[in-house]
Design a protein around this motif. Sequence first.
Motif, PDB file in Angstrom:
ATOM      1  N   VAL A  65       6.291   4.006   4.673  1.00 37.08           N
ATOM      2  CA  VAL A  65       5.742   3.341   5.757  1.00 37.08           C
ATOM      3  C   VAL A  65       6.850   3.640   6.913  1.00 37.08           C
ATOM      4  O   VAL A  65       6.400   3.475   8.034  1.00 37.08           O
ATOM      5  CB  VAL A  65       5.544   1.762   5.255  1.00 37.08           C
ATOM      6  N   PHE A  66       7.965   3.646   6.544  1.00 39.56           N
ATOM      7  CA  PHE A  66       8.921   3.926   7.801  1.00 39.56           C
ATOM      8  C   PHE A  66       9.042   5.499   7.674  1.00 39.56           C
ATOM      9  O   PHE A  66       9.379   6.144   6.500  1.00 39.56           O
ATOM     10  CB  PHE A  66      10.313   3.257   7.387  1.00 39.56           C
ATOM     11  N   PRO A  67       8.946   6.050   8.924  1.00 40.37           N
ATOM     12  CA  PRO A  67       9.154   7.502   8.800  1.00 40.37           C
ATOM     13  C   PRO A  67      10.480   7.967   8.496  1.00 40.37           C
ATOM     14  O   PRO A  67      11.623   7.576   8.492  1.00 40.37           O
ATOM     15  CB  PRO A  67       9.154   7.673  10.392  1.00 40.37           C
ATOM     16  N   GLN A  87      16.899   5.467  10.392  1.00 43.14           N
ATOM     17  CA  GLN A  87      15.966   4.745   9.293  1.00 43.14           C
ATOM     18  C   GLN A  87      16.428   3.215   8.880  1.00 43.14           C
ATOM     19  O   GLN A  87      15.516   2.451   8.945  1.00 43.14           O
ATOM     20  CB  GLN A  87      16.104   5.576   8.098  1.00 43.14           C
ATOM     21  N   GLN A  88      17.724   3.238   8.867  1.00 40.99           N
ATOM     22  CA  GLN A  88      18.103   1.805   8.714  1.00 40.99           C
ATOM     23  C   GLN A  88      17.776   1.029   9.970  1.00 40.99           C
ATOM     24  O   GLN A  88      17.332  -0.315  10.011  1.00 40.99           O
ATOM     25  CB  GLN A  88      19.529   1.713   8.429  1.00 40.99           C
ATOM     26  N   GLY A  89      17.847   1.445  11.059  1.00 41.59           N
ATOM     27  CA  GLY A  89      17.498   0.832  12.563  1.00 41.59           C
ATOM     28  C   GLY A  89      16.395   0.480  12.620  1.00 41.59           C
ATOM     29  O   GLY A  89      15.977  -0.553  12.983  1.00 41.59           O
ATOM     30  N   LEU A  90      15.401   1.203  12.277  1.00 42.72           N
ATOM     31  CA  LEU A  90      14.063   1.120  12.142  1.00 42.72           C
ATOM     32  C   LEU A  90      13.437  -0.117  11.274  1.00 42.72           C
ATOM     33  O   LEU A  90      12.684  -0.889  11.327  1.00 42.72           O
ATOM     34  CB  LEU A  90      13.059   2.175  11.783  1.00 42.72           C
ATOM     35  N   LYS A  91      14.158  -0.195  10.035  1.00 41.50           N
ATOM     36  CA  LYS A  91      13.850  -0.945   9.012  1.00 41.50           C
ATOM     37  C   LYS A  91      14.530  -2.389   9.265  1.00 41.50           C
ATOM     38  O   LYS A  91      13.705  -3.359   9.282  1.00 41.50           O
ATOM     39  CB  LYS A  91      14.520  -0.512   7.510  1.00 41.50           C
ATOM     40  N   GLY A  92      15.665  -2.404   9.821  1.00 40.62           N
ATOM     41  CA  GLY A  92      16.132  -3.495  10.346  1.00 40.62           C
ATOM     42  C   GLY A  92      15.558  -4.107  11.597  1.00 40.62           C
ATOM     43  O   GLY A  92      15.269  -5.314  11.456  1.00 40.62           O
ATOM     44  N   ALA A  93      15.170  -3.587  12.526  1.00 41.74           N
ATOM     45  CA  ALA A  93      14.229  -4.052  13.615  1.00 41.74           C
ATOM     46  C   ALA A  93      12.923  -4.464  13.068  1.00 41.74           C
ATOM     47  O   ALA A  93      12.455  -5.630  13.324  1.00 41.74           O
ATOM     48  CB  ALA A  93      13.912  -2.826  14.498  1.00 41.74           C
ATOM     49  N   PHE A  94      12.350  -3.779  12.099  1.00 40.25           N
ATOM     50  CA  PHE A  94      10.930  -4.525  11.430  1.00 40.25           C
ATOM     51  C   PHE A  94      11.450  -5.837  10.695  1.00 40.25           C
ATOM     52  O   PHE A  94      10.434  -6.568  11.001  1.00 40.25           O
ATOM     53  CB  PHE A  94      10.697  -3.393  10.423  1.00 40.25           C
ATOM     54  N   TYR A  95      12.298  -5.645   9.914  1.00 39.79           N
ATOM     55  CA  TYR A  95      12.456  -7.125   9.144  1.00 39.79           C
ATOM     56  C   TYR A  95      13.095  -8.120  10.197  1.00 39.79           C
ATOM     57  O   TYR A  95      12.618  -9.451   9.956  1.00 39.79           O
ATOM     58  CB  TYR A  95      13.548  -6.681   7.972  1.00 39.79           C
ATOM     59  N   VAL A  96      13.807  -8.028  11.200  1.00 42.07           N
ATOM     60  CA  VAL A  96      14.290  -9.069  12.112  1.00 42.07           C
ATOM     61  C   VAL A  96      12.833  -9.403  12.738  1.00 42.07           C
ATOM     62  O   VAL A  96      12.935 -10.595  12.799  1.00 42.07           O
ATOM     63  CB  VAL A  96      15.270  -8.406  13.099  1.00 42.07           C
ATOM     64  N   SER A  97      12.150  -8.476  13.185  1.00 42.94           N
ATOM     65  CA  SER A  97      11.142  -8.917  14.163  1.00 42.94           C
ATOM     66  C   SER A  97      10.167  -9.722  13.007  1.00 42.94           C
ATOM     67  O   SER A  97       9.352 -10.653  13.324  1.00 42.94           O
ATOM     68  CB  SER A  97      10.366  -7.687  14.667  1.00 42.94           C
ATOM     69  N   TYR A  98       9.656  -9.049  11.808  1.00 38.55           N
ATOM     70  CA  TYR A  98       8.973  -9.980  10.899  1.00 38.55           C
ATOM     71  C   TYR A  98       9.413 -11.365  10.491  1.00 38.55           C
ATOM     72  O   TYR A  98       8.601 -12.285  10.500  1.00 38.55           O
ATOM     73  CB  TYR A  98       8.659  -9.248   9.705  1.00 38.55           C
ATOM     74  N   VAL A 100       0.980  -1.012   0.010  1.00 37.16           N
ATOM     75  CA  VAL A 100      -0.264   0.167  -0.022  1.00 37.16           C
ATOM     76  C   VAL A 100       0.814   1.248  -0.061  1.00 37.16           C
ATOM     77  O   VAL A 100       0.674   2.100  -0.603  1.00 37.16           O
ATOM     78  CB  VAL A 100      -0.952   0.225   1.142  1.00 37.16           C
ATOM     79  N   SER A 101       1.843   1.223   0.667  1.00 36.36           N
ATOM     80  CA  SER A 101       2.892   2.307   0.819  1.00 36.36           C
ATOM     81  C   SER A 101       3.472   2.720  -0.544  1.00 36.36           C
ATOM     82  O   SER A 101       3.704   3.808  -0.779  1.00 36.36           O
ATOM     83  CB  SER A 101       3.956   2.082   1.865  1.00 36.36           C
ATOM     84  N   ASN A 102       4.034   1.719  -1.339  1.00 33.92           N
ATOM     85  CA  ASN A 102       4.610   1.757  -2.442  1.00 33.92           C
ATOM     86  C   ASN A 102       3.336   2.244  -3.670  1.00 33.92           C
ATOM     87  O   ASN A 102       3.532   3.035  -4.509  1.00 33.92           O
ATOM     88  CB  ASN A 102       5.058   0.482  -2.941  1.00 33.92           C
ATOM     89  N   THR A 103       1.985   1.704  -3.643  1.00 34.73           N
ATOM     90  CA  THR A 103       1.083   1.967  -4.400  1.00 34.73           C
ATOM     91  C   THR A 103       0.811   3.662  -4.286  1.00 34.73           C
ATOM     92  O   THR A 103       0.621   4.311  -5.462  1.00 34.73           O
ATOM     93  CB  THR A 103      -0.157   1.217  -4.079  1.00 34.73           C
ATOM     94  N   PHE A 104       0.716   3.891  -3.243  1.00 32.87           N
ATOM     95  CA  PHE A 104       0.053   5.419  -2.791  1.00 32.87           C
ATOM     96  C   PHE A 104       1.367   6.439  -2.563  1.00 32.87           C
ATOM     97  O   PHE A 104       1.178   7.510  -2.202  1.00 32.87           O
ATOM     98  CB  PHE A 104      -1.037   5.490  -1.705  1.00 32.87           C
ATOM     99  N   ASP A 105       2.521   5.653  -2.709  1.00 28.39           N
ATOM    100  CA  ASP A 105       3.585   6.592  -2.622  1.00 28.39           C
ATOM    101  C   ASP A 105       3.896   7.459  -1.368  1.00 28.39           C
ATOM    102  O   ASP A 105       4.003   8.658  -1.480  1.00 28.39           O
ATOM    103  CB  ASP A 105       3.718   7.770  -3.980  1.00 28.39           C
TER     104      ASP A 105
END
Length: 377
Positions: free
Chosen positions: A170-172, A185-196, A162-167
């Motif tokens: 999703v990460f601040p 930003q990389q820390g938030l993305k990293g935490a997201f992908y590790v947790s996911y 959805v974030s890519n579709t509506f440009d």
Amino acid sequence: MSSTLDPKNTQNVTAKTPDEKEVFKTLNVNKIYIPVLIGLGITVYLAAKEIDFTIFFDALKRSNWIWFIAAFLMLLARDAGYVQRIKMISDNELSWKSSLYIILLWEFASAVTPSVVGGTAVAVFILNQEGLSFGKSMAYVMMTALLDNFFFIVFAPLAIFVSNTFDFAVFPVISANMFNEFVQQQGLKGAFYVSYGLTVIYALFFVYGLFINPRGFKWLLVKATSFGFLKRFQSKATQAGNEMIIAAVTLRGSGFSLWIKAIFLTFFIWIARYLMLNCLISAFTPLEAVDHLFVFARQIAMWIVMLLSPTPGSSGTAEAVFCLFYVEYLREEFCAAVGILWRMFYYYPYLFIGFLILPRWITRINKKRQAKRGAKQ
């Protein structure tokens, strides 16, 4: 590793019921002080550094109070969904009163334990005390855990899509110098992908253990704890394997329609939980349809990051990251205040509800035990 799972072949498989003393170490009203103190500490820090109360109270006066009512209704809808789900998957063996007690105490246990730890033993104990067998209690707790994880597995990629579709991001996008912005930003993305990733692995293990090869699941756990310092965990691994086998036998008769209903009810529960924040932000800032998608998608990302929090109920972590995700919709001077308000809606009430109903529930189960003893005599 035999995949055969006949109930007759599981008679020698035993698992201990959760230790009551250990459970009540978690299910303890004194536990509320830790998350409250952590939350208050972060609140005081944010209040001193980031909140302009004059601007916040002015915004509060001008806010649309209908949205606060809507936020509260979303909260009630979520809890009603939880109560309905546990009653449904127990095949109505649980009464409405028992189901309500279970959900409120389960929420209390989740609020006083870190997300990474969870409250499985506590939940099993509560269900068991409300009249379900140990096998059913374990099975239903595992089923709900799998259902909740399935929501994240499905909706996290949807949030990215959805974030890519509506440009929108999703990460601040963090306002700072380039180095700090990149690192955060990389820390938030990293935490997201590790947790996911951990959520997916966890769910796959559950699927394998519950539906494909429960004995193989136990074998893997025992083998994994057969080396070096891991041997000290082997008895717990054996216990976990036995619990999986018992749960798998219990769930083996669950119909496909039950799972479909439970999945849709789980989606309803989590969507209602997330829409509560949409309503709260709408009280301060009018949102268009695409903005609601933005707020919803970011909340999924934020929640998955919060799953890694080591503090009880993500205390401190939730308050700290809220403005990273939502300052674009709320003024910097009072964004942190809305974050605290958000926690006051969905988190702190369960601490105090637990504080109020736990003594009553203990009295309730003690009466049940006395009645059983009287019936045997």
